[in-house]
Design a protein around this motif. Sequence first.
Motif, mmCIF file in Angstrom:
data_model
loop_
_atom_site.group_PDB
_atom_site.id
_atom_site.type_symbol
_atom_site.label_atom_id
_atom_site.label_comp_id
_atom_site.label_asym_id
_atom_site.label_seq_id
_atom_site.Cartn_x
_atom_site.Cartn_y
_atom_site.Cartn_z
ATOM 1 N N VAL A 50 0.850 -1.197 0.000
ATOM 2 C CA VAL A 50 0.000 0.000 0.000
ATOM 3 C C VAL A 50 0.883 1.243 0.000
ATOM 4 O O VAL A 50 1.743 1.400 0.876
ATOM 5 N N ILE A 51 0.665 2.138 -0.960
ATOM 6 C CA ILE A 51 1.497 3.329 -1.074
ATOM 7 C C ILE A 51 1.096 4.431 -0.089
ATOM 8 O O ILE A 51 1.937 4.906 0.681
ATOM 9 N N PRO A 52 -0.170 4.881 -0.050
ATOM 10 C CA PRO A 52 -0.493 6.022 0.823
ATOM 11 C C PRO A 52 -0.421 5.638 2.302
ATOM 12 O O PRO A 52 -1.072 4.670 2.728
ATOM 13 N N PRO A 53 0.331 6.345 3.094
ATOM 14 C CA PRO A 53 0.421 6.009 4.524
ATOM 15 C C PRO A 53 -0.939 5.965 5.221
ATOM 16 O O PRO A 53 -1.161 5.142 6.116
ATOM 17 N N ALA A 54 -1.864 6.814 4.808
ATOM 18 C CA ALA A 54 -3.177 6.853 5.451
ATOM 19 C C ALA A 54 -3.979 5.584 5.225
ATOM 20 O O ALA A 54 -4.951 5.321 5.947
ATOM 21 N N LEU A 55 -3.568 4.792 4.224
ATOM 22 C CA LEU A 55 -4.287 3.551 3.919
ATOM 23 C C LEU A 55 -3.480 2.310 4.293
ATOM 24 O O LEU A 55 -3.875 1.188 3.963
ATOM 25 N N ALA A 56 -2.388 2.508 5.007
ATOM 26 C CA ALA A 56 -1.510 1.380 5.347
ATOM 27 C C ALA A 56 -2.233 0.298 6.142
ATOM 28 O O ALA A 56 -1.859 -0.884 6.093
ATOM 29 N N HIS A 57 -3.284 0.688 6.850
ATOM 30 C CA HIS A 57 -4.012 -0.293 7.670
ATOM 31 C C HIS A 57 -4.725 -1.344 6.836
ATOM 32 O O HIS A 57 -5.123 -2.393 7.347
ATOM 33 N N LEU A 58 -4.895 -1.106 5.513
ATOM 34 C CA LEU A 58 -5.567 -2.070 4.650
ATOM 35 C C LEU A 58 -4.709 -3.299 4.362
ATOM 36 O O LEU A 58 -5.237 -4.334 3.924
ATOM 37 N N ALA A 59 -3.420 -3.216 4.604
ATOM 38 C CA ALA A 59 -2.457 -4.237 4.181
ATOM 39 C C ALA A 59 -2.791 -5.613 4.746
ATOM 40 O O ALA A 59 -3.436 -5.738 5.794
ATOM 41 N N PRO A 60 -2.329 -6.666 4.071
ATOM 42 C CA PRO A 60 -2.658 -8.028 4.503
ATOM 43 C C PRO A 60 -2.121 -8.396 5.874
ATOM 44 O O PRO A 60 -2.686 -9.267 6.540
ATOM 45 N N ASP A 61 -1.056 -7.723 6.337
ATOM 46 C CA ASP A 61 -0.520 -8.027 7.667
ATOM 47 C C ASP A 61 -1.139 -7.151 8.752
ATOM 48 O O ASP A 61 -0.731 -7.213 9.912
ATOM 49 N N ARG A 62 -2.147 -6.343 8.357
ATOM 50 C CA ARG A 62 -2.869 -5.536 9.350
ATOM 51 C C ARG A 62 -4.365 -5.877 9.287
ATOM 52 O O ARG A 62 -4.782 -6.937 9.729
ATOM 53 N N ASP A 63 -5.185 -5.024 8.672
ATOM 54 C CA ASP A 63 -6.622 -5.306 8.626
ATOM 55 C C ASP A 63 -6.992 -6.353 7.578
ATOM 56 O O ASP A 63 -8.082 -6.924 7.625
ATOM 57 N N ASP A 64 -6.114 -6.554 6.610
ATOM 58 C CA ASP A 64 -6.371 -7.479 5.494
ATOM 59 C C ASP A 64 -7.685 -7.131 4.788
ATOM 60 O O ASP A 64 -8.509 -7.994 4.495
ATOM 61 N N THR A 65 -7.843 -5.853 4.495
ATOM 62 C CA THR A 65 -9.029 -5.383 3.782
ATOM 63 C C THR A 65 -8.660 -4.698 2.467
ATOM 64 O O THR A 65 -9.483 -3.971 1.883
ATOM 65 N N LEU A 66 -7.453 -4.941 1.993
ATOM 66 C CA LEU A 66 -7.006 -4.304 0.759
ATOM 67 C C LEU A 66 -7.818 -4.793 -0.438
ATOM 68 O O LEU A 66 -8.153 -4.004 -1.325
ATOM 69 N N GLY A 67 -8.145 -6.079 -0.471
ATOM 70 C CA GLY A 67 -8.886 -6.619 -1.606
ATOM 71 C C GLY A 67 -10.187 -5.891 -1.865
ATOM 72 O O GLY A 67 -10.410 -5.369 -2.981
ATOM 73 N N PRO A 68 -11.089 -5.820 -0.880
ATOM 74 C CA PRO A 68 -12.335 -5.084 -1.102
ATOM 75 C C PRO A 68 -12.109 -3.616 -1.483
ATOM 76 O O PRO A 68 -12.855 -3.063 -2.283
ATOM 77 N N TYR A 69 -11.085 -3.000 -0.921
ATOM 78 C CA TYR A 69 -10.799 -1.609 -1.267
ATOM 79 C C TYR A 69 -10.406 -1.495 -2.740
ATOM 80 O O TYR A 69 -10.820 -0.556 -3.442
ATOM 81 N N ARG A 70 -9.631 -2.473 -3.218
ATOM 82 C CA ARG A 70 -9.189 -2.430 -4.610
ATOM 83 C C ARG A 70 -10.336 -2.706 -5.586
ATOM 84 O O ARG A 70 -10.254 -2.311 -6.754
ATOM 85 N N VAL A 71 -11.389 -3.360 -5.124
ATOM 86 C CA VAL A 71 -12.585 -3.496 -5.963
ATOM 87 C C VAL A 71 -13.113 -2.113 -6.320
ATOM 88 O O VAL A 71 -13.483 -1.838 -7.472
ATOM 89 N N GLY A 72 -13.142 -1.224 -5.331
ATOM 90 C CA GLY A 72 -13.587 0.139 -5.582
ATOM 91 C C GLY A 72 -12.639 0.904 -6.487
ATOM 92 O O GLY A 72 -13.080 1.681 -7.347
ATOM 93 N N GLU A 73 -11.346 0.704 -6.293
ATOM 94 C CA GLU A 73 -10.370 1.357 -7.172
ATOM 95 C C GLU A 73 -10.558 0.905 -8.620
ATOM 96 O O GLU A 73 -10.480 1.720 -9.559
ATOM 97 N N LEU A 74 -10.790 -0.387 -8.805
ATOM 98 C CA LEU A 74 -10.978 -0.904 -10.162
ATOM 99 C C LEU A 74 -12.220 -0.293 -10.808
ATOM 100 O O LEU A 74 -12.190 0.099 -11.977
ATOM 101 N N ALA A 75 -13.289 -0.196 -10.049
ATOM 102 C CA ALA A 75 -14.511 0.407 -10.591
ATOM 103 C C ALA A 75 -14.265 1.852 -11.017
ATOM 104 O O ALA A 75 -14.734 2.295 -12.072
#
Length: 301
Positions: A50-75
């Motif tokens: 994850v590049i933006p520090p404000a979104l670092a919590h999405l990473a797989p070793d933290r909240d592991d919510t990056l996948g759903p977030y990237r669904v929105g990015e793709l849209a």
Amino acid sequence: MNGLPARRLLLVHAHPDDESINNGVTMAKYAAEGAHVALVTCTLGEEGEVIPPALAHLAPDRDDTLGPYRVGELAAAMKELGVTDHRFLGGPGRFRDSGMMGAEQNHRPGAFWAADVDEAAAHLVEVIRELRPQVLVTYDPDGGYGHPDHIQAHRVATRAVELAAEPSYRRDLGEPHEVRKVYWNRVPRSVVDEGFARLRAAGTAVPFPGVATERDVPGVVPDERITAEIGDEDGRDAFARAKAAAMRAHATQVAVDGPFFALSNDLAQPLFVREYYELVAGEPGAPAGERERDLFAGVSA
């Protein structure tokens, strides 16, 4: 044909953002011209950095919510490209990002790399038989740069093309369909060399801490391997701007600044505004030694 346009293009990619980096100009061009452009993404990209520090919590070793977030990015990226048909192989989350080659994530339950190729291909066969594309774009056997999900996407796409055309294979997935042309994503060596020469000449004007190398570009081949190139032909650069906007939409993965971009390693790369392909199945639509300027060249509806 269920009311679909005469020209139908299907792209198969491993993670959200791969499509914009590799094919953003191509997708925007054909969508603007009225072709049906469909994207199948094989994973949610859950293991990405994850590049933006404000979104670092999405990473797989933290909240592991990056996948759903990237669904929105793709849209958001698809909106920039004008593409309305984008799907995940087997549905969102059916296959998980496998991480880099050799990582323990390669063999986790549900990892795309660990999936049975024929079972995964069946999901794509259903899409092919529904949309009946004449042209399919995916990676080469190395996945462009050796990432397991890219390699697996190549295997699944290749197998699905075979199975979709087989009359005896699973008629419950639709009527057989033959994809007329299959392309691999490529970049000619001369274009890479020129792009990095331009990048290095920019010196301190490059807006990233470091500079990548030519080895960081996936799918680089000698110029003579290229059979097709797609870009803005009217000088307005509308499709190039759409590509840059789509890449920016993938903000967890990509930083774009002018004619350059960087991934999570913060190393600048040139942003290519022409896209290149190698025809690996089907009949070329240009004379020998010349490049196609249309992936549908030589294809009838």
